[in-house]
Design a protein around this motif. Structure first.
Motif, PDB file in Angstrom:
ATOM      1  N   VAL A   1       0.832  -1.204   0.000  1.00 49.11           N
ATOM      2  CA  VAL A   1       0.000   0.000   0.000  1.00 49.11           C
ATOM      3  C   VAL A   1       0.866   1.253   0.000  1.00 49.11           C
ATOM      4  CG1 VAL A   1      -1.581   1.355   1.425  1.00 49.11           C
ATOM      5  CG2 VAL A   1      -2.010  -1.054   1.059  1.00 49.11           C
ATOM      6  N   VAL A   2       1.862   1.277   0.859  1.00 46.28           N
ATOM      7  CA  VAL A   2       2.731   2.457   0.939  1.00 46.28           C
ATOM      8  C   VAL A   2       3.521   2.631  -0.351  1.00 46.28           C
ATOM      9  CG1 VAL A   2       4.648   3.521   2.179  1.00 46.28           C
ATOM     10  CG2 VAL A   2       2.863   2.284   3.438  1.00 46.28           C
ATOM     11  N   LEU A   3       4.103   1.552  -0.864  1.00 47.86           N
ATOM     12  CA  LEU A   3       4.899   1.653  -2.097  1.00 47.86           C
ATOM     13  C   LEU A   3       4.036   2.071  -3.281  1.00 47.86           C
ATOM     14  CD1 LEU A   3       7.264  -1.454  -1.795  1.00 47.86           C
ATOM     15  CD2 LEU A   3       7.794   0.963  -1.384  1.00 47.86           C
ATOM     16  N   ALA A   4       2.890   1.435  -3.434  1.00 46.09           N
ATOM     17  CA  ALA A   4       2.005   1.784  -4.547  1.00 46.09           C
ATOM     18  C   ALA A   4       1.509   3.215  -4.425  1.00 46.09           C
ATOM     19  CB  ALA A   4       0.827   0.815  -4.610  1.00 46.09           C
ATOM     20  N   GLY A   5       1.213   3.643  -3.192  1.00 47.16           N
ATOM     21  CA  GLY A   5       0.756   5.003  -2.991  1.00 47.16           C
ATOM     22  C   GLY A   5       1.823   6.028  -3.323  1.00 47.16           C
ATOM     23  N   LEU A   6       3.047   5.782  -2.894  1.00 49.04           N
ATOM     24  CA  LEU A   6       4.129   6.723  -3.176  1.00 49.04           C
ATOM     25  C   LEU A   6       4.451   6.775  -4.662  1.00 49.04           C
ATOM     26  CD1 LEU A   6       6.527   5.953  -0.184  1.00 49.04           C
ATOM     27  CD2 LEU A   6       5.111   7.988  -0.504  1.00 49.04           C
ATOM     28  N   ILE A   7       4.509   5.606  -5.301  1.00 46.74           N
ATOM     29  CA  ILE A   7       4.843   5.583  -6.728  1.00 46.74           C
ATOM     30  C   ILE A   7       3.754   6.242  -7.563  1.00 46.74           C
ATOM     31  CG2 ILE A   7       5.229   4.064  -8.710  1.00 46.74           C
ATOM     32  CD1 ILE A   7       6.540   2.081  -6.795  1.00 46.74           C
ATOM     33  N   SER A   8       2.500   5.914  -7.261  1.00 45.53           N
ATOM     34  CA  SER A   8       1.407   6.420  -8.088  1.00 45.53           C
ATOM     35  C   SER A   8       1.175   7.912  -7.915  1.00 45.53           C
ATOM     36  CB  SER A   8       0.117   5.658  -7.766  1.00 45.53           C
ATOM     37  OG  SER A   8      -0.231   5.847  -6.402  1.00 45.53           O
ATOM     38  N   THR A   9       1.461   8.450  -6.730  1.00 41.44           N
ATOM     39  CA  THR A   9       1.174   9.860  -6.477  1.00 41.44           C
ATOM     40  C   THR A   9       2.378  10.773  -6.651  1.00 41.44           C
ATOM     41  OG1 THR A   9       1.584   9.559  -4.096  1.00 41.44           O
ATOM     42  CG2 THR A   9      -0.681   9.296  -4.888  1.00 41.44           C
ATOM     43  N   ARG A  10       3.579  10.223  -6.776  1.00 46.56           N
ATOM     44  CA  ARG A  10       4.762  11.067  -6.895  1.00 46.56           C
ATOM     45  C   ARG A  10       5.562  10.836  -8.171  1.00 46.56           C
ATOM     46  NH1 ARG A  10       6.098  13.735  -2.150  1.00 46.56           N
ATOM     47  NH2 ARG A  10       4.675  13.244  -0.424  1.00 46.56           N
ATOM     48  N   SER A  11       5.197   9.811  -8.923  1.00 47.79           N
ATOM     49  CA  SER A  11       5.883   9.570 -10.183  1.00 47.79           C
ATOM     50  C   SER A  11       5.328  10.485 -11.277  1.00 47.79           C
ATOM     51  CB  SER A  11       5.730   8.111 -10.601  1.00 47.79           C
ATOM     52  OG  SER A  11       6.275   7.895 -11.886  1.00 47.79           O
ATOM     53  N   SER A  12       6.207  10.977 -12.118  1.00 48.87           N
ATOM     54  CA  SER A  12       5.783  11.839 -13.226  1.00 48.87           C
ATOM     55  C   SER A  12       5.187  11.049 -14.381  1.00 48.87           C
ATOM     56  CB  SER A  12       6.977  12.659 -13.731  1.00 48.87           C
ATOM     57  OG  SER A  12       8.025  11.795 -14.166  1.00 48.87           O
ATOM     58  N   LEU A  13       5.151   9.727 -14.265  1.00 53.13           N
ATOM     59  CA  LEU A  13       4.632   8.875 -15.334  1.00 53.13           C
ATOM     60  C   LEU A  13       3.121   8.691 -15.259  1.00 53.13           C
ATOM     61  CD1 LEU A  13       7.403   6.111 -15.362  1.00 53.13           C
ATOM     62  CD2 LEU A  13       7.215   8.139 -16.825  1.00 53.13           C
ATOM     63  N   SER A  14       2.462   9.343 -14.314  1.00 57.13           N
ATOM     64  CA  SER A  14       0.996   9.272 -14.175  1.00 57.13           C
ATOM     65  C   SER A  14       0.512   7.826 -14.026  1.00 57.13           C
ATOM     66  CB  SER A  14       0.311   9.939 -15.376  1.00 57.13           C
ATOM     67  OG  SER A  14       0.646  11.303 -15.458  1.00 57.13           O
ATOM     68  N   MET A  15       0.987   7.168 -12.969  1.00 60.50           N
ATOM     69  CA  MET A  15       0.603   5.774 -12.717  1.00 60.50           C
ATOM     70  C   MET A  15      -0.380   5.676 -11.554  1.00 60.50           C
ATOM     71  SD  MET A  15       4.114   3.633 -13.427  1.00 60.50           S
ATOM     72  CE  MET A  15       5.036   4.445 -12.117  1.00 60.50           C
ATOM     73  N   ILE A  16      -1.382   6.538 -11.560  1.00 62.27           N
ATOM     74  CA  ILE A  16      -2.378   6.542 -10.495  1.00 62.27           C
ATOM     75  C   ILE A  16      -3.106   5.208 -10.401  1.00 62.27           C
ATOM     76  CG2 ILE A  16      -4.587   7.552  -9.817  1.00 62.27           C
ATOM     77  CD1 ILE A  16      -2.319   9.284  -9.048  1.00 62.27           C
ATOM     78  N   TYR A  17      -3.257   4.538 -11.535  1.00 69.39           N
ATOM     79  CA  TYR A  17      -4.016   3.282 -11.568  1.00 69.39           C
ATOM     80  C   TYR A  17      -3.387   2.191 -10.719  1.00 69.39           C
ATOM     81  CZ  TYR A  17      -0.395   2.768 -15.129  1.00 69.39           C
ATOM     82  OH  TYR A  17       0.808   2.779 -15.794  1.00 69.39           O
ATOM     83  N   LEU A  18      -2.151   2.354 -10.261  1.00 66.82           N
ATOM     84  CA  LEU A  18      -1.497   1.325  -9.445  1.00 66.82           C
ATOM     85  C   LEU A  18      -2.199   1.119  -8.102  1.00 66.82           C
ATOM     86  CD1 LEU A  18       2.353   1.923  -9.910  1.00 66.82           C
ATOM     87  CD2 LEU A  18       0.980   0.009 -10.730  1.00 66.82           C
ATOM     88  N   VAL A  19      -2.953   2.110  -7.660  1.00 65.54           N
ATOM     89  CA  VAL A  19      -3.573   1.985  -6.339  1.00 65.54           C
ATOM     90  C   VAL A  19      -4.709   0.974  -6.335  1.00 65.54           C
ATOM     91  CG1 VAL A  19      -2.976   4.379  -5.844  1.00 65.54           C
ATOM     92  CG2 VAL A  19      -5.243   3.856  -6.712  1.00 65.54           C
ATOM     93  N   PHE A  20      -5.345   0.758  -7.463  1.00 62.27           N
ATOM     94  CA  PHE A  20      -6.555  -0.051  -7.460  1.00 62.27           C
ATOM     95  C   PHE A  20      -6.294  -1.552  -7.300  1.00 62.27           C
ATOM     96  CE2 PHE A  20      -7.861   3.917  -9.461  1.00 62.27           C
ATOM     97  CZ  PHE A  20      -8.977   4.208  -8.698  1.00 62.27           C
ATOM     98  N   PRO A  21      -5.265  -2.147  -7.894  1.00 61.82           N
ATOM     99  CA  PRO A  21      -5.025  -3.572  -7.597  1.00 61.82           C
ATOM    100  C   PRO A  21      -4.767  -3.833  -6.118  1.00 61.82           C
ATOM    101  CG  PRO A  21      -3.817  -2.908  -9.556  1.00 61.82           C
ATOM    102  CD  PRO A  21      -4.366  -1.665  -8.962  1.00 61.82           C
ATOM    103  N   VAL A  22      -4.103  -2.902  -5.442  1.00 65.48           N
ATOM    104  CA  VAL A  22      -3.842  -3.091  -4.016  1.00 65.48           C
ATOM    105  C   VAL A  22      -5.128  -2.982  -3.206  1.00 65.48           C
ATOM    106  CG1 VAL A  22      -2.495  -2.263  -2.057  1.00 65.48           C
ATOM    107  CG2 VAL A  22      -1.525  -2.147  -4.353  1.00 65.48           C
ATOM    108  N   ILE A  23      -5.982  -2.018  -3.565  1.00 63.25           N
ATOM    109  CA  ILE A  23      -7.258  -1.872  -2.870  1.00 63.25           C
ATOM    110  C   ILE A  23      -8.126  -3.117  -3.080  1.00 63.25           C
ATOM    111  CG2 ILE A  23      -9.412  -0.570  -2.819  1.00 63.25           C
ATOM    112  CD1 ILE A  23      -7.169   0.893  -1.503  1.00 63.25           C
ATOM    113  N   ILE A  24      -8.142  -3.637  -4.304  1.00 62.10           N
ATOM    114  CA  ILE A  24      -8.929  -4.839  -4.590  1.00 62.10           C
ATOM    115  C   ILE A  24      -8.381  -6.031  -3.813  1.00 62.10           C
ATOM    116  CG2 ILE A  24      -9.562  -6.455  -6.424  1.00 62.10           C
ATOM    117  CD1 ILE A  24      -9.559  -4.072  -8.342  1.00 62.10           C
TER     118      ILE A  24
END
Length: 331
Positions: A201-224
């Motif tokens: 959760v922490v890794l996916a949250g940090l990568i998705s919200t701070r990466s310039s590659l716009s990878m917001i969608y990474l949060v949803f597999p972890v939530i599921i």
């Protein structure tokens, strides 16, 4: 003895009110650390006190409203120097909004366990979306009357206010409702999986919200993953962590939020937090409901087997119709 019980009951009630007041004020101060100013109005992408207020009402009932009112009064007073009539109207709106949400939820038979899909849907549409219309409308109108918001920007301020209050209910209230059911976990494979999930959760949250590659969608597999394996006690805290990380990145204009205007960031944060909260809440409720149905079915099968065993004929001598009869009887 009667006086002692009455004094103890009053002491508990006062302690509950003071506890709600303190929780409201502290969470409000925490929420204001990520405040944004929209046309002179101070709003936040996530306002935790609304979630705390609704959870307190669901736990203790409507009698806890003085704690909400005091918490709102102290929080609003801390924002500026002078306390005006418009701020009193804001305090009133912030008190009535969770009360309205509580009344709507109780009217439809809401259950705090959130073990049914209908409970999740009611919390979303009645507790968050409908109930927070009161605080957003009261606050925006008071600022408009106080000449702190131009009339042409009223709906922008109203929408920002409503979104922050609604996100507080969607993200914070489910976490507080599941705390009562939290038990000390056993050291088995699920404990190890929970630790891996927390790191993910922490890794996916940090990568998705701070990466310039716009990878917001990474949060949803972890939530599921959290919802399917741990239901709401797992998905609700994950949604809270994701929302906090997104708000921190958004207010600092980092990652996918860089280069956007304030309103674009607010819209993106609202949509993201709403999608994360809805996924965690509704999917967790669906999984819990299916498991409850399975347990009820298994219990019904066991009861049916026991009933069949009771009604089945006991073993004994063969029926007389198959006997050869007494000696000398005609055959």
């Amino acid at each position: 003895m009667i006086r002692s019980k009455e004094a103890r009951r009053r002491a508990v009630y006062v302690a509950q009110i003071l506890g709600v007041t303190g929780a409201y004020y502290l969470s409000g101060r925490l929420g204001l650390t990520r405040q944004v100013v929209v046309d002179g109005a101070v709003v936040t992408p996530l306002w935790p006190p609304t979630g705390i207020s609704l959870a307190a009402l669901l736990y203790f009932g409507a009698r806890i409203w003085p704690g909400i009112a005091l918490g709102a009064l102290f929080t609003v007073s801390a924002i500026g120097d002078a306390f005006t009539w418009s701020r009193m109207g804001i305090v009133l709106g912030n008190t009535l909004a969770p009360l309205a949400a509580y009344a709507l939820l109780r009217k439809v038979g809401f259950r705090n366990e959130l073990a049914r899909l209908r409970d999740g849907v009611c919390l979303v549409f009645l507790g968050a979306f409908a109930g927070m219309l009161v605080s957003a409308t009261a606050g925006s109108v008071m600022l408009l009357l106080d000449d702190k918001v131009p009339s042409g920007r009223f709906w922008l301020v109203w929408a920002s206010w409503w979104a922050g209050d609604a996100m507080g209910v969607l993200v914070v209230t489910p976490v507080l409702l599941v705390l009562r059911r939290v038990r000390r976990p056993r050291l088995d494979e699920r404990w190890a999986e929970a630790c891996v999930l927390a790191v993910a959760v922490v890794l996916a949250g940090l990568i998705s919200t701070r990466s310039s590659l716009s990878m917001i969608y990474l949060v949803f597999p972890v939530i599921i993953w959290a919802a399917l394996r741990f239901q709401l006690p797992g998905s609700a805290p994950c949604a809270l962590v994701m929302s906090v990380l997104a708000i921190m990145a958004g207010t600092d204009s980092l990652g996918p939020f860089a280069g956007h205007t304030l309103m674009e960031i607010m819209i993106n944060l609202t949509v993201l937090n709403a999608c994360v909260a809805l996924t965690a809440l509704l999917l967790g409720a669906i999984v819990a409901e299916h498991q409850n149905i399975r347990r009820e079915t298994e219990h019904a099968v066991v009861e049916l087997e026991a009933l069949v065993e009771q009604l089945a004929p006991l073993p004994g001598p063969p029926s007389g119709r198959y006997d050869d009869g007494p000696p000398g009887a005609p055959r």
